[in-house]
Design a protein around this motif. Structure first.
Motif, PDB file in Angstrom:
ATOM      1  N   SER A   1     -13.029  -6.811  14.698  1.00 36.88           N
ATOM      2  CA  SER A   1     -13.108  -5.407  15.127  1.00 36.88           C
ATOM      3  C   SER A   1     -12.881  -4.424  13.975  1.00 36.88           C
ATOM      4  O   SER A   1     -13.007  -3.214  14.162  1.00 36.88           O
ATOM      5  CB  SER A   1     -12.095  -5.142  16.241  1.00 36.88           C
ATOM      6  N   ARG A   2     -12.565  -4.901  12.782  1.00 38.53           N
ATOM      7  CA  ARG A   2     -12.337  -4.012  11.644  1.00 38.53           C
ATOM      8  C   ARG A   2     -13.602  -3.208  11.334  1.00 38.53           C
ATOM      9  O   ARG A   2     -14.713  -3.750  11.370  1.00 38.53           O
ATOM     10  CB  ARG A   2     -11.950  -4.798  10.384  1.00 38.53           C
ATOM     11  N   ARG A   3     -13.393  -1.923  11.022  1.00 43.54           N
ATOM     12  CA  ARG A   3     -14.479  -1.031  10.629  1.00 43.54           C
ATOM     13  C   ARG A   3     -14.074  -0.320   9.347  1.00 43.54           C
ATOM     14  O   ARG A   3     -12.903  -0.289   8.979  1.00 43.54           O
ATOM     15  CB  ARG A   3     -14.787  -0.008  11.735  1.00 43.54           C
ATOM     16  N   ARG A   4     -15.013   0.283   8.699  1.00 44.60           N
ATOM     17  CA  ARG A   4     -14.758   0.970   7.436  1.00 44.60           C
ATOM     18  C   ARG A   4     -13.616   1.979   7.558  1.00 44.60           C
ATOM     19  O   ARG A   4     -12.828   2.143   6.644  1.00 44.60           O
ATOM     20  CB  ARG A   4     -16.011   1.684   6.951  1.00 44.60           C
ATOM     21  N   ARG A   5     -13.544   2.672   8.679  1.00 43.94           N
ATOM     22  CA  ARG A   5     -12.519   3.706   8.872  1.00 43.94           C
ATOM     23  C   ARG A   5     -11.097   3.130   8.860  1.00 43.94           C
ATOM     24  O   ARG A   5     -10.133   3.872   8.746  1.00 43.94           O
ATOM     25  CB  ARG A   5     -12.773   4.456  10.174  1.00 43.94           C
ATOM     26  N   ASP A   6     -10.973   1.805   8.966  1.00 46.80           N
ATOM     27  CA  ASP A   6      -9.662   1.149   8.962  1.00 46.80           C
ATOM     28  C   ASP A   6      -9.116   0.954   7.545  1.00 46.80           C
ATOM     29  O   ASP A   6      -8.004   0.456   7.385  1.00 46.80           O
ATOM     30  CB  ASP A   6      -9.745  -0.213   9.657  1.00 46.80           C
ATOM     31  N   TYR A   7      -9.879   1.345   6.546  1.00 47.03           N
ATOM     32  CA  TYR A   7      -9.497   1.151   5.149  1.00 47.03           C
ATOM     33  C   TYR A   7      -9.441   2.491   4.432  1.00 47.03           C
ATOM     34  O   TYR A   7      -9.992   3.482   4.896  1.00 47.03           O
ATOM     35  CB  TYR A   7     -10.488   0.197   4.464  1.00 47.03           C
ATOM     36  N   ARG A   8      -8.792   2.508   3.270  1.00 47.78           N
ATOM     37  CA  ARG A   8      -8.542   3.771   2.569  1.00 47.78           C
ATOM     38  C   ARG A   8      -9.219   3.914   1.211  1.00 47.78           C
ATOM     39  O   ARG A   8      -9.169   4.973   0.609  1.00 47.78           O
ATOM     40  CB  ARG A   8      -7.030   3.956   2.373  1.00 47.78           C
ATOM     41  N   PHE A   9      -9.824   2.842   0.690  1.00 47.94           N
ATOM     42  CA  PHE A   9     -10.468   2.889  -0.623  1.00 47.94           C
ATOM     43  C   PHE A   9     -11.667   1.965  -0.587  1.00 47.94           C
ATOM     44  O   PHE A   9     -11.606   0.894   0.028  1.00 47.94           O
ATOM     45  CB  PHE A   9      -9.475   2.429  -1.713  1.00 47.94           C
ATOM     46  N   GLU A  10     -12.779   2.378  -1.213  1.00 48.06           N
ATOM     47  CA  GLU A  10     -13.969   1.530  -1.269  1.00 48.06           C
ATOM     48  C   GLU A  10     -14.479   1.402  -2.696  1.00 48.06           C
ATOM     49  O   GLU A  10     -14.369   2.329  -3.495  1.00 48.06           O
ATOM     50  CB  GLU A  10     -15.096   2.089  -0.393  1.00 48.06           C
ATOM     51  N   LEU A  11     -15.051   0.243  -2.965  1.00 45.27           N
ATOM     52  CA  LEU A  11     -15.674  -0.040  -4.247  1.00 45.27           C
ATOM     53  C   LEU A  11     -16.993  -0.755  -3.969  1.00 45.27           C
ATOM     54  O   LEU A  11     -17.038  -1.697  -3.174  1.00 45.27           O
ATOM     55  CB  LEU A  11     -14.761  -0.948  -5.091  1.00 45.27           C
TER      56      LEU A  11
ATOM     57  N   LEU B   1     -10.461  -1.410   0.961  1.00 44.84           N
ATOM     58  CA  LEU B   1      -9.104  -1.851   0.653  1.00 44.84           C
ATOM     59  C   LEU B   1      -8.067  -0.981   1.339  1.00 44.84           C
ATOM     60  O   LEU B   1      -8.198   0.236   1.390  1.00 44.84           O
ATOM     61  CB  LEU B   1      -8.896  -1.764  -0.867  1.00 44.84           C
ATOM     62  N   SER B   2      -7.034  -1.636   1.837  1.00 40.38           N
ATOM     63  CA  SER B   2      -5.824  -0.963   2.318  1.00 40.38           C
ATOM     64  C   SER B   2      -4.626  -1.822   1.965  1.00 40.38           C
ATOM     65  O   SER B   2      -4.751  -3.027   1.767  1.00 40.38           O
ATOM     66  CB  SER B   2      -5.853  -0.767   3.836  1.00 40.38           C
ATOM     67  N   VAL B   3      -3.474  -1.178   1.908  1.00 39.88           N
ATOM     68  CA  VAL B   3      -2.202  -1.887   1.788  1.00 39.88           C
ATOM     69  C   VAL B   3      -1.658  -2.011   3.203  1.00 39.88           C
ATOM     70  O   VAL B   3      -1.607  -1.031   3.949  1.00 39.88           O
ATOM     71  CB  VAL B   3      -1.217  -1.112   0.886  1.00 39.88           C
ATOM     72  N   VAL B   4      -1.242  -3.224   3.584  1.00 37.24           N
ATOM     73  CA  VAL B   4      -0.697  -3.426   4.930  1.00 37.24           C
ATOM     74  C   VAL B   4       0.805  -3.707   4.920  1.00 37.24           C
ATOM     75  O   VAL B   4       1.442  -3.653   5.972  1.00 37.24           O
ATOM     76  CB  VAL B   4      -1.456  -4.531   5.705  1.00 37.24           C
TER      77      VAL B   4
ATOM     78  N   SER C   1       6.671  -6.576  -4.019  1.00 35.42           N
ATOM     79  CA  SER C   1       5.422  -7.186  -3.565  1.00 35.42           C
ATOM     80  C   SER C   1       4.595  -6.214  -2.731  1.00 35.42           C
ATOM     81  O   SER C   1       5.108  -5.252  -2.166  1.00 35.42           O
ATOM     82  CB  SER C   1       5.710  -8.443  -2.747  1.00 35.42           C
ATOM     83  N   VAL C   2       3.308  -6.509  -2.673  1.00 41.49           N
ATOM     84  CA  VAL C   2       2.374  -5.719  -1.880  1.00 41.49           C
ATOM     85  C   VAL C   2       1.354  -6.668  -1.260  1.00 41.49           C
ATOM     86  O   VAL C   2       0.892  -7.603  -1.902  1.00 41.49           O
ATOM     87  CB  VAL C   2       1.682  -4.618  -2.728  1.00 41.49           C
ATOM     88  N   THR C   3       1.050  -6.422   0.008  1.00 39.78           N
ATOM     89  CA  THR C   3       0.027  -7.187   0.710  1.00 39.78           C
ATOM     90  C   THR C   3      -1.158  -6.261   0.965  1.00 39.78           C
ATOM     91  O   THR C   3      -0.997  -5.206   1.573  1.00 39.78           O
ATOM     92  CB  THR C   3       0.550  -7.737   2.048  1.00 39.78           C
ATOM     93  N   TYR C   4      -2.309  -6.682   0.481  1.00 38.19           N
ATOM     94  CA  TYR C   4      -3.544  -5.923   0.647  1.00 38.19           C
ATOM     95  C   TYR C   4      -4.406  -6.603   1.711  1.00 38.19           C
ATOM     96  O   TYR C   4      -4.368  -7.817   1.864  1.00 38.19           O
ATOM     97  CB  TYR C   4      -4.384  -5.927  -0.627  1.00 38.19           C
TER      98      TYR C   4
ATOM     99  N   ARG D   1       1.274   3.578  -1.763  1.00 38.43           N
ATOM    100  CA  ARG D   1       1.595   4.271  -0.497  1.00 38.43           C
ATOM    101  C   ARG D   1       0.398   5.076   0.015  1.00 38.43           C
ATOM    102  O   ARG D   1       0.253   5.259   1.216  1.00 38.43           O
ATOM    103  CB  ARG D   1       2.798   5.191  -0.682  1.00 38.43           C
ATOM    104  N   ARG D   2      -0.438   5.558  -0.894  1.00 33.81           N
ATOM    105  CA  ARG D   2      -1.597   6.375  -0.495  1.00 33.81           C
ATOM    106  C   ARG D   2      -2.596   5.604   0.356  1.00 33.81           C
ATOM    107  O   ARG D   2      -3.372   6.210   1.093  1.00 33.81           O
ATOM    108  CB  ARG D   2      -2.308   6.931  -1.724  1.00 33.81           C
ATOM    109  N   ILE D   3      -2.606   4.270   0.223  1.00 33.80           N
ATOM    110  CA  ILE D   3      -3.566   3.495   1.016  1.00 33.80           C
ATOM    111  C   ILE D   3      -2.864   2.572   2.016  1.00 33.80           C
ATOM    112  O   ILE D   3      -3.476   1.653   2.562  1.00 33.80           O
ATOM    113  CB  ILE D   3      -4.557   2.725   0.116  1.00 33.80           C
ATOM    114  N   LEU D   4      -1.583   2.850   2.263  1.00 36.65           N
ATOM    115  CA  LEU D   4      -0.799   2.069   3.227  1.00 36.65           C
ATOM    116  C   LEU D   4      -1.231   2.434   4.641  1.00 36.65           C
ATOM    117  O   LEU D   4      -1.332   3.612   4.981  1.00 36.65           O
ATOM    118  CB  LEU D   4       0.678   2.346   3.028  1.00 36.65           C
ATOM    119  N   VAL D   5      -1.516   1.426   5.463  1.00 38.23           N
ATOM    120  CA  VAL D   5      -1.869   1.640   6.873  1.00 38.23           C
ATOM    121  C   VAL D   5      -0.947   0.809   7.750  1.00 38.23           C
ATOM    122  O   VAL D   5      -0.410  -0.218   7.340  1.00 38.23           O
ATOM    123  CB  VAL D   5      -3.340   1.279   7.163  1.00 38.23           C
ATOM    124  N   ASP D   6      -0.794   1.274   8.965  1.00 41.25           N
ATOM    125  CA  ASP D   6      -0.007   0.546   9.962  1.00 41.25           C
ATOM    126  C   ASP D   6      -0.990  -0.201  10.866  1.00 41.25           C
ATOM    127  O   ASP D   6      -1.612   0.398  11.733  1.00 41.25           O
ATOM    128  CB  ASP D   6       0.852   1.525  10.764  1.00 41.25           C
TER     129      ASP D   6
END
Length: 153
Positions: free
Chosen positions: A8-18, A88-91, A97-100, A144-149
């Motif tokens: 169900s993931r869509r582009r809007r669920d992420y904060r950065f694109e490459l 990409l998002s940080v979860v 540590s960081v989980t992407y 933190r700028r790309i952190l999502v819940d």
């Protein structure tokens, strides 16, 4: 993570694109992107973000990110000559540590083709151990700028 949630993931669920333009050599004998290419793409989008938005300079930064875990759920194939958007998002953001989470999308389509997870632990370049203070503030601020819940999705 349940497969239905990943699908169900869509582009809007992420904060950065490459963007990535696939190459002929990315295909395997089954005429789709080889599994190893996805990991190359995950590394590329994460490091592009870190260099562009978190003041990381891999050859000289005092701290470096070591990959301690990665995996990929393949949901639909891609093949050359597709143009791919890596989202990409940080979860999860810890002290060191960081989980992407990375969504792989074909250009012009909103259905995710693959979802990856990539975990970095930031360590001192010389000792290869996390510092007492954790990761540098410039790293944390950028992440933190790309952190999502994900619980809210």
């Amino acid at each position: 993570m349940p497969l239905a949630a990943l699908k169900s993931r869509r582009r809007r669920d992420y904060r950065f694109e490459l963007e990535y333009r696939t190459r002929w050599s990315d295909n395997d004998m089954y005429n789709h992107l080889n599994n190893s290419i996805y990991y190359f793409l995950f590394d590329s989008v994460v490091n592009a973000y870190l260099m562009q938005h978190c003041s990381l300079h891999p050859p000289t930064s005092a701290q470096i990110g070591l990959v301690v875990h990665s995996h990929c759920d393949y949901l639909a194939p891609l093949e050359f000559p597709a143009v791919v958007d890596l989202a990409l998002s940080v979860v999860k953001l810890g002290k060191s540590s960081v989980t992407y989470e990375i969504g792989v999308f074909e250009r012009g389509q909103d259905e995710v083709r693959a979802v990856g997870e990539f975990i970095h632990v930031f360590v001192d370049r010389d000792t290869r151990k996390p510092s007492q203070q954790g990761m540098a503030e410039s790293l944390k601020m950028g992440l933190r700028r790309i952190l999502v819940d994900r619980a809210k999705l």
